[in-house]
Write an enzyme that holds these catalytic residues in place. Structure first.
Site, mmCIF file in Angstrom:
data_model
loop_
_atom_site.group_PDB
_atom_site.id
_atom_site.type_symbol
_atom_site.label_atom_id
_atom_site.label_comp_id
_atom_site.label_asym_id
_atom_site.label_seq_id
_atom_site.Cartn_x
_atom_site.Cartn_y
_atom_site.Cartn_z
ATOM 1 N N LYS A 6 0.868 -1.180 0.000
ATOM 2 C CA LYS A 6 0.000 0.000 0.000
ATOM 3 C C LYS A 6 0.905 1.230 0.000
ATOM 4 O O LYS A 6 1.963 1.232 0.646
ATOM 5 C CB LYS A 6 -0.866 -0.043 1.270
ATOM 6 C CG LYS A 6 -1.913 1.044 1.385
ATOM 7 C CD LYS A 6 -2.702 0.875 2.699
ATOM 8 C CE LYS A 6 -3.848 1.856 2.831
ATOM 9 N NZ LYS A 6 -4.617 1.632 4.089
ATOM 10 N N SER A 58 -9.681 -0.896 7.313
ATOM 11 C CA SER A 58 -9.074 -0.668 5.998
ATOM 12 C C SER A 58 -8.328 -1.850 5.405
ATOM 13 O O SER A 58 -7.952 -1.809 4.234
ATOM 14 C CB SER A 58 -8.132 0.538 6.055
ATOM 15 O OG SER A 58 -8.869 1.736 5.978
ATOM 16 N N SER A 84 -9.519 1.445 3.100
ATOM 17 C CA SER A 84 -8.669 2.239 2.240
ATOM 18 C C SER A 84 -7.601 1.429 1.523
ATOM 19 O O SER A 84 -7.005 1.916 0.572
ATOM 20 C CB SER A 84 -7.985 3.332 3.062
ATOM 21 O OG SER A 84 -7.091 2.749 4.011
#
Lengths: 489, 486
Positions: free
Chosen positions: A76, A175, A151
């Site tokens: 990420k 997330s 996310s």
């Protein structure tokens, strides 16, 4: 199921595959489908192939290699990577190249993992649909008009699409788990303090926790083992011994003697029928495997969302103060200092980030602190106590991950409250600092994946992984792939 | 007497002192903590506030703060909490300062301040907390602001005093006492020029006898002890003028302009801060172990006031001399080391340090200077046992300052030993008398002052080594003999 990561690792060890081959295959799949998915913000093809070639060469020389040697993974874009762009999904860091690696990145590199690149995300990890990325939304491989969740949406979508064998995400209110559920992969939010936050761009410091996403429970366990453990650079990391050999959990183990709590508060209205049906079927399957299902109560769960959005936004308003255009990132000129700050932050931050900074600033303001931040901290204590009480009587708690399956992109962008409710089942874990795991448990009538959440005692990720592996072995949901993967090379 | 006192007003002063701790490393990262390096050399991702960094507490800073707490009789709290204080400024890299807010490390305590009448007054403290320093902004001629972050993250203690001071002079005494203590403890160099000891003053006035406090103003930018006193006096007079004119004092922060000798209000924007304090989530609660608390108390050196009293009571020095010697720990240590070499004459050792040594070597350099304390003590001993005269001692001392080492070696090498052999001195006296018949005749004519001439000639002939008392006594006898026995 063993899982593609563990299988690749074994094939590498046996000399049946090379890391260069595996890395090329991942890069080819990214090439073939990421135009439609948009899971990646930066693919470091040359760097990844160089790392893979080096691992292959070291293996050929018979050197001792780390546990993930040659395995291609993604990160990420919230993890700082030396010399690789790190944007956190925001314009304000466009072009930023950090001078150091996050502790977890350093650990992955030390374990021999091949870093393919950086994955798309909601800016500053604020969002549940990946639509808050400054670099375009991520599309769910199971339905390209759908959100992958957020996310860590880029990471979940990339794993689901076979772009990488595993990924690291972060989980502040769900997330990792929510996008894992919406993309049909496994995601683990470890206990707060289990994985170092050093070098991870902070959203809400008391809630953030990095963790792995992968296709199967054992693949997740392998990544978890490689990056967990205390870090002298993170004063909130915990020096609690880590169980080893998690990914070698026995196949098809039954769950005799395991007590699982089912909280009524998580099975009420708002649950989509498809999610309710899949979750109920999963509970039945767990019982069939020998687990004892027990009713538990989490009476303060209903205060979770409110407490979370006060604590998280308050901390975010503070953590994001450093993005001022003075030392790094984008800067916009202004007539004076205040104007420069204003112009820089106005241009650099997206709508949702601004919304949360304003909410958090308000919650911490003189005269409002007691009513908001302090009250939220108190509610948080009550939520934590609920979990502690329940986990005194059961080994883990079972709930849905998300009230819905992947919703359509654009469906909730104008309704932040509806978006915030996507996290209603996941934020309790973060408020309480407990580990939570999302494992695929079926599909709804539209063919979209549903996730099952397991919540455990602090530092008892092992129980979550064991129960999930047993369930996974018995159901095989992890074996299903989105249609888009069929066409890929 | 300040201007305020003269008009029947009483000044009320509370000081907030920021004192940098002389730890090896910064408060939350491993960067060296030192002054005077090229800009931004002593920085790392952590003190630069780069994305993703986290603070880790330097326990040496806690130990130093605990030492100050033990010295001032503060209560050390087994649990204290760091908090974030928010404001935007280019020299504050994270957009917040990590400090302590509602749960400080230390509360209470007092600073012992010497009053003019020789008594010691305990000026109470509110609290002492740990925090990080900000960087330094310099505004250059081209209207650019230059930021140096070497100082960012340097550990500070903020020492918050109660509004218990009443005159600018007392405020100055308080600061000097506090500075001496932190220097004694070795936790800070207390250097105001380099900004390692800084002060903000809260000032208000009230009618003498009133029990409630007047509206206060906070004065910043105080860089010297003298500046602190001048600023307080100015500000108190300004308050009195306002109140006597029927106006009111506005609670605000004001900057001291030392060149102009006045304070001026900051623009509203500069001070309109809502700091939005909240507990620092990146740092656990600071827990103090029993061992740490014990170490702070046991490691405490003798503090200036106690040492001064001991010098007066046990060594019979004057309060003035004791005060001079104890102003700096290094000087007092030097004195005691010198005294150890010659324990019988504290006054003599003291005089040699205060009148001879300090005249030639700056106080700050004494510990590392050319004259070792044991050698200075020995020098005084050599005077006292009449190995050398006081005059020769000054010659020896010059050689010691030149780095020639121990006084015995210098005396030996240069043949400076005092002659106390009566026969030798008598021979020298007789020779001088024989060589100067004219002066002898004058003496006999009753010009007894000529004796001084003979003394001088004898001392010259012996190159100063003859014991002057013996020379005097012998000349008295020999000149009289000559007169009665031609």
């Amino acid at each position: 199921m063993s899982g593609p990561l563990c299988e690749a690792r074994e094939a590498l060890v046996r000399g049946e595959r090379t890391s260069v081959e595996l890395t090329r295959a991942c890069l080819a799949r990214i090439e073939a489908t990421d135009e439609r998915i948009n899971a990646w913000l930066h693919v470091d093809a040359a760097g990844a192939l160089a790392q893979a070639a080096e691992i292959d060469a070291r293996r050929a020389r018979g050197e001792h290699l780390g546990p993930l040697a040659g395995v291609p993974v993604g990160l990420k874009d919230i993890f700082l990577t030396r010399d690789l762009p790190t944007t956190c999904g925001s314009r304000i860091l466009e072009g930023y190249r950090p001078p150091y690696d996050a502790t977890v990145v350093a650990r992955l590199r030390a374990a021999g993992a091949v870093i393919l690149g950086k994955q798309n995300m909601d800016a500053f990890a604020m969002g549940s649909s990946n639509e808050n990325s400054a670099f375009g939304a991520v599309h769910n491989p199971w339905g390209l008009d759908r959100t992958p969740g957020g996310s860590s949406g880029g990471s979940a979508a990339a794993v689901a699409a076979g772009h990488c064998l595993g990924a690291l995400g972060t989980d502040t209110g769900g997330s990792i788990r929510q996008p894992a559920a919406l993309c049909g992969v496994v995601g683990l939010k470890p206990t707060y303090g289990r994985v170092s936050r050093f070098g991870v761009i902070a959203f809400a410091s008391s809630l953030d926790q990095p963790g792995p996403l992968a296709r199967t429970v054992r693949d997740v366990a392998a990544l978890f083992e490689a990056c967990a453990g205390p870090d002298p650079h993170d004063a909130t990391s915990a020096d609690v011994p880590l169980p080893v050999g998690l990914e070698a959990m026995p196949r098809d183990a039954d769950l005799a003697g395991v007590r699982l709590g089912v909280p009524a508060e998580y099975f009420g209205e708002g649950l989509e029928p498809g999610v309710a049906a899949a979750t109920q079927a999963a509970l039945d399957r767990l019982r069939a495997l020998g687990a004892e299902l027990v009713d538990v109560h989490l009476p303060h769960a209903r205060y979770g969302v409110a407490a979370y959005y006060l604590v998280a936004t308050a901390e975010a308003s503070s953590n994001l103060a450093r993005f001022d255009g003075v030392r790094y990132g984008q800067r916009r000129p202004g007539a004076d200092l205040a104007a420069m700050y204003g112009a820089t932050r106005d241009a650099g931050f997206g709508l949702e980030v601004k919304r949360r900074i304003m909410l958090g600033t308000y919650a911490l303001s003189a005269g409002y602190y007691d009513a908001y931040y302090r009250k939220a901290s108190q509610a948080r204590t009550l939520v934590r106590r609920d979990f502690d009480d329940a986990l005194d009587t059961v080994d883990a708690i079972v709930t849905p991950v998300s009230p819905t399956t992947a919703f359509r992109l654009g469906e909730r962008v104008d309704d932040p409250l509806a978006m915030y409710l996507a996290d209603v089942f996941t934020i309790g874990c973060n408020l309480a600092g407990l580990p939570g795991l999302s494992v695929p448990c079926g599909f709804d009538e539209a063919g979209l994946p549903v996730g099952l959440q397991l919540i455990g005692r602090a530092f008892d990720e092992a129980t979550l992984l064991r129960v999930a592996a047993s369930y996974e072995d018995a159901t095989g949901w992890c074996g299903r792939r989105p249609a888009l993967c069929e066409e890929a090379p | 007497m300040s201007a305020a006192d003269a008009t029947g007003w009483e000044t009320v002063i509370g000081l907030e002192v920021h004192c940098q701790l002389a730890t090896a490393e910064k408060l939350f990262c491993g960067c060296p903590n030192r002054f005077g390096q090229p800009p931004n050399l002593d920085t790392c991702p952590i003190c630069l506030g780069l994305p993703g960094v986290l603070p880790v507490l330097n326990r040496q800073a806690v130990d130093f703060a605990l030492a100050v707490g033990a010295a001032l009789g503060c209560t050390a709290h087994p649990q204290s909490v760091f908090a974030r204080k928010h404001y935007f400024y280019p020299d504050l890299p994270k957009g917040y300062q990590i400090t302590q807010y509602d749960r400080p490390l230390l509360t209470g305590g007092a600073v012992p301040v010497d009053a003019e009448d020789g008594s010691v007054r305990a000026v109470p403290l509110t609290r002492i907390h740990l925090e990080e320093d900000a960087g330094k902004s310099t505004h250059d001629a081209t209207d650019a602001t230059l930021v140096d972050l070497n100082r960012a993250g340097v550990p500070l203690i903020e020492i918050v005093g109660e509004p218990a001071l009443r005159t600018p002079e007392e405020a100055g005494d308080y600061l000097r006492a506090l500075r001496a203590i932190v220097r004694y403890l070795g936790v800070s160099d207390g250097n105001m020029d380099e900004g390692s000891f800084r002060c903000d003053a809260n000032v208000s006035v009230r009618r003498r006898g009133a029990t409630t406090l007047g509206t206060r103003t906070e004065i910043k930018n105080l860089n010297t002890f003298k500046g602190v006193q001048r600023a307080i006096a100015y500000e108190a007079a300004r308050h009195v003028d306002l109140l006597e004119a029927g106006q009111s004092v506005t609670q605000e922060t004001r900057l001291w302009d030392d060149a102009a000798g006045r304070t001026r209000g900051m623009r509203g924007k500069e001070e309109a801060h809502d700091y939005r304090y909240f507990p620092e989530p990146d740092l656990p609660v600071v827990e103090l172990s029993a061992a740490e608390l014990r170490a702070a108390a046991e490691g405490l050196p003798e503090l200036p006031a106690a040492r001064r009293a001991r010098f007066v009571d046990a060594l019979e020095l004057t309060p003035y001399d004791a005060g001079v010697l104890t102003a700096e720990r290094a000087l007092a240590d030097y004195f005691e080391a010198a005294l150890a070499a010659h324990p019988s004459n504290a006054k003599g050792v003291c005089n040699w340090i205060t009148s001879e040594l300090l005249a030639r070597v700056p106080a700050g350099d004494i510990a590392t200077g050319p004259v070792a304390p044991v050698d200075l003590g020995r020098l005084v001993a050599l005077i006292d046992d009449e190995t050398i005269s006081g005059r020769i001692a000054k010659q020896v001392f010059d050689h010691m300052l030149a780095g020639e080492g121990a006084p015995d070696a210098i005396i030996e090498a240069r043949g400076l030993r005092q002659v106390t052999d009566t026969a030798a001195i008598e021979a020298a006296c007789r020779a001088i008398i024989a060589e100067h018949p004219d002066q002898l005749a004058q003496f006999r004519e009753g010009k007894t002052r000529v004796k001084g001439f003979f003394v001088g000639q004898v001392m010259k002939a012996t190159r100063g080594k003859a014991n002057p008392q013996q020379v005097n006594a012998l000349l008295d006898r020999l000149l009289a003999e000559d007169a009665s026995d031609p």
